[in-house]
Motif scaffolding. Structure first.
Motif, PDB file in Angstrom:
ATOM      1  N   GLN A 154       0.825  -1.204   0.000  1.00  0.00           N
ATOM      2  CA  GLN A 154       0.000   0.000   0.000  1.00  0.00           C
ATOM      3  C   GLN A 154       0.864   1.261   0.000  1.00  0.00           C
ATOM      4  OE1 GLN A 154      -2.516  -0.872   3.474  1.00  0.00           O
ATOM      5  NE2 GLN A 154      -4.233  -0.861   2.033  1.00  0.00           N
ATOM      6  N   SER A 155       0.328   2.308  -0.599  1.00  0.00           N
ATOM      7  CA  SER A 155       0.962   3.623  -0.600  1.00  0.00           C
ATOM      8  C   SER A 155       0.223   4.524   0.378  1.00  0.00           C
ATOM      9  CB  SER A 155       0.892   4.254  -1.995  1.00  0.00           C
ATOM     10  OG  SER A 155       1.600   3.469  -2.920  1.00  0.00           O
ATOM     11  N   PHE A 156       0.970   5.348   1.103  1.00  0.00           N
ATOM     12  CA  PHE A 156       0.389   6.273   2.057  1.00  0.00           C
ATOM     13  C   PHE A 156       1.008   7.654   1.872  1.00  0.00           C
ATOM     14  CE2 PHE A 156       0.246   2.116   4.108  1.00  0.00           C
ATOM     15  CZ  PHE A 156      -1.090   2.040   4.459  1.00  0.00           C
ATOM     16  N   PRO A 157       0.170   8.691   1.852  1.00  0.00           N
ATOM     17  CA  PRO A 157       0.719  10.038   1.751  1.00  0.00           C
ATOM     18  C   PRO A 157       1.194  10.531   3.120  1.00  0.00           C
ATOM     19  CG  PRO A 157      -1.668  10.134   1.794  1.00  0.00           C
ATOM     20  CD  PRO A 157      -1.292   8.676   1.815  1.00  0.00           C
ATOM     21  N   ILE A 158       2.259  11.299   3.115  1.00  0.00           N
ATOM     22  CA  ILE A 158       2.713  12.011   4.311  1.00  0.00           C
ATOM     23  C   ILE A 158       2.702  13.490   3.935  1.00  0.00           C
ATOM     24  CG2 ILE A 158       4.548  12.369   5.998  1.00  0.00           C
ATOM     25  CD1 ILE A 158       5.559   9.565   5.339  1.00  0.00           C
ATOM     26  N   TYR A 159       2.052  14.296   4.741  1.00  0.00           N
ATOM     27  CA  TYR A 159       1.872  15.710   4.438  1.00  0.00           C
ATOM     28  C   TYR A 159       2.880  16.555   5.211  1.00  0.00           C
ATOM     29  CZ  TYR A 159      -2.389  13.674   2.723  1.00  0.00           C
ATOM     30  OH  TYR A 159      -3.272  12.875   2.049  1.00  0.00           O
ATOM     31  N   PHE A 160       3.306  17.644   4.576  1.00  0.00           N
ATOM     32  CA  PHE A 160       4.249  18.584   5.174  1.00  0.00           C
ATOM     33  C   PHE A 160       3.763  20.001   4.887  1.00  0.00           C
ATOM     34  CE2 PHE A 160       6.563  14.775   4.134  1.00  0.00           C
ATOM     35  CZ  PHE A 160       7.442  14.587   5.188  1.00  0.00           C
ATOM     36  N   ILE A 161       3.873  20.875   5.889  1.00  0.00           N
ATOM     37  CA  ILE A 161       3.573  22.289   5.700  1.00  0.00           C
ATOM     38  C   ILE A 161       4.722  23.078   6.323  1.00  0.00           C
ATOM     39  CG2 ILE A 161       1.943  24.192   6.046  1.00  0.00           C
ATOM     40  CD1 ILE A 161      -0.237  22.051   6.582  1.00  0.00           C
ATOM     41  N   PRO A 162       5.628  23.602   5.501  1.00  0.00           N
ATOM     42  CA  PRO A 162       6.719  24.403   6.063  1.00  0.00           C
ATOM     43  C   PRO A 162       6.224  25.779   6.478  1.00  0.00           C
ATOM     44  CG  PRO A 162       6.989  24.122   3.680  1.00  0.00           C
ATOM     45  CD  PRO A 162       5.750  23.394   4.069  1.00  0.00           C
ATOM     46  N   TYR A 163       6.779  26.269   7.584  1.00  0.00           N
ATOM     47  CA  TYR A 163       6.500  27.634   8.027  1.00  0.00           C
ATOM     48  C   TYR A 163       7.756  28.175   8.710  1.00  0.00           C
ATOM     49  CZ  TYR A 163       4.575  31.734  10.236  1.00  0.00           C
ATOM     50  OH  TYR A 163       4.354  33.029  10.623  1.00  0.00           O
ATOM     51  N   LYS A 164       8.358  29.168   8.089  1.00  0.00           N
ATOM     52  CA  LYS A 164       9.615  29.742   8.565  1.00  0.00           C
ATOM     53  C   LYS A 164      10.613  28.612   8.794  1.00  0.00           C
ATOM     54  CE  LYS A 164       7.619  33.997  10.255  1.00  0.00           C
ATOM     55  NZ  LYS A 164       7.476  34.926  11.358  1.00  0.00           N
ATOM     56  N   GLU A 165      11.181  28.501  10.006  1.00  0.00           N
ATOM     57  CA  GLU A 165      12.187  27.468  10.258  1.00  0.00           C
ATOM     58  C   GLU A 165      11.572  26.149  10.733  1.00  0.00           C
ATOM     59  OE1 GLU A 165      11.312  29.212  14.215  1.00  0.00           O
ATOM     60  OE2 GLU A 165      11.616  30.087  12.253  1.00  0.00           O
ATOM     61  N   ARG A 166      10.250  26.055  10.747  1.00  0.00           N
ATOM     62  CA  ARG A 166       9.576  24.863  11.275  1.00  0.00           C
ATOM     63  C   ARG A 166       8.957  24.037  10.157  1.00  0.00           C
ATOM     64  NH1 ARG A 166       9.103  25.528  16.976  1.00  0.00           N
ATOM     65  NH2 ARG A 166       9.170  27.695  17.603  1.00  0.00           N
ATOM     66  N   MET A 167       8.800  22.743  10.438  1.00  0.00           N
ATOM     67  CA  MET A 167       8.143  21.847   9.494  1.00  0.00           C
ATOM     68  C   MET A 167       7.010  21.141  10.232  1.00  0.00           C
ATOM     69  SD  MET A 167       7.924  20.729   6.425  1.00  0.00           S
ATOM     70  CE  MET A 167       9.461  21.122   5.602  1.00  0.00           C
ATOM     71  N   ILE A 168       5.800  21.412   9.803  1.00  0.00           N
ATOM     72  CA  ILE A 168       4.610  20.752  10.344  1.00  0.00           C
ATOM     73  C   ILE A 168       4.356  19.560   9.431  1.00  0.00           C
ATOM     74  CG2 ILE A 168       2.167  21.049  10.886  1.00  0.00           C
ATOM     75  CD1 ILE A 168       2.928  24.199  10.736  1.00  0.00           C
ATOM     76  N   TRP A 169       4.260  18.363   9.995  1.00  0.00           N
ATOM     77  CA  TRP A 169       4.116  17.195   9.144  1.00  0.00           C
ATOM     78  C   TRP A 169       3.304  16.116   9.839  1.00  0.00           C
ATOM     79  CZ3 TRP A 169       6.442  12.321  10.040  1.00  0.00           C
ATOM     80  CH2 TRP A 169       7.292  12.262  11.151  1.00  0.00           C
TER      81      TRP A 169
END
Length: 190
Positions: A159-174
């Motif tokens: 199975q394939s699974f997506p992993i999401y990332f949202i960069p903001y300044k020096e941080r990575m929300i994932w």
């Protein structure tokens, strides 16, 4: 985006797109997080936490205040408010609950209820250093803008699974936090 604009788009009857989560084989352990929308009148920010660096699971990861639903909790809303109070000193009376997004299942076996609430900005976070390294805010408009979302596909078994990332300044929300924000984005901007 203001509180009024958010409410007018959050309260609808259409079924928005939901990002795929981890397909658990049995019911996940109930958990709740608070998506705290800090209301400054002319704009909304999301209050996020950085998990303590000494934790065994997900140290330093960006997350919402939240955790497992306890037997003493009356439900998901109660659990999300209790955890936010414990982790960052957010008094429950400073939160106006708007609703809840669809539950999100994680590879770690949790079924998380994302509770959405407006936060009165007149409070000073009191960080529980056993759980949280820091707390910070990100403009809601940045997090809802899908042009800021990155998707990486991973494979587990067949199975394939997506992993999401949202960069903001020096941080990575994932991970689950980014996926729940993406679901909120679909809910507000279908």
């Amino acid at each position: 985006m203001t509180r009024f604009e958010f409410i007018s788009q959050f309260q609808h009857i259409r079924q928005p797109k939901i990002e795929p989560d981890f397909p658990l084989r049995k019911t996940g352990r109930p958990a709740a997080v608070l998506i705290p929308l800090v209301d400054y009148g002319d704009k909304l920010n999301v209050l996020l936490t950085e998990r303590a660096h000494h934790l065994k699971h997900h140290p330093g990861q960006i997350s919402f205040p939240g955790g497992a639903v306890d037997k003493t909790d009356k439900g998901y809303f109660d659990a999300a408010l209790r955890e936010a109070d414990e982790e960052i000193g957010l008094p429950p009376q400073n939160v106006d609950i708007v609703g809840m997004l669809p539950r999100y299942r994680t590879i770690s076996g949790y079924e998380i209820a994302p509770v959405v609430g407006f936060v009165n900005p007149n409070f000073t976070p009191v960080i529980d250093k056993n759980e949280v390294e820091s707390a910070f805010e990100v403009p809601l408009n940045h997090l809802l803008n899908r042009k800021n979302h990155l998707i990486h596909t991973t494979h587990r078994g067949n199975q394939s699974f997506p992993i999401y990332f949202i960069p903001y300044k020096e941080r990575m929300i994932w991970g689950a936090t980014a996926a729940m924000l993406r679901n909120l984005s679909h809910h507000i901007h279908p």
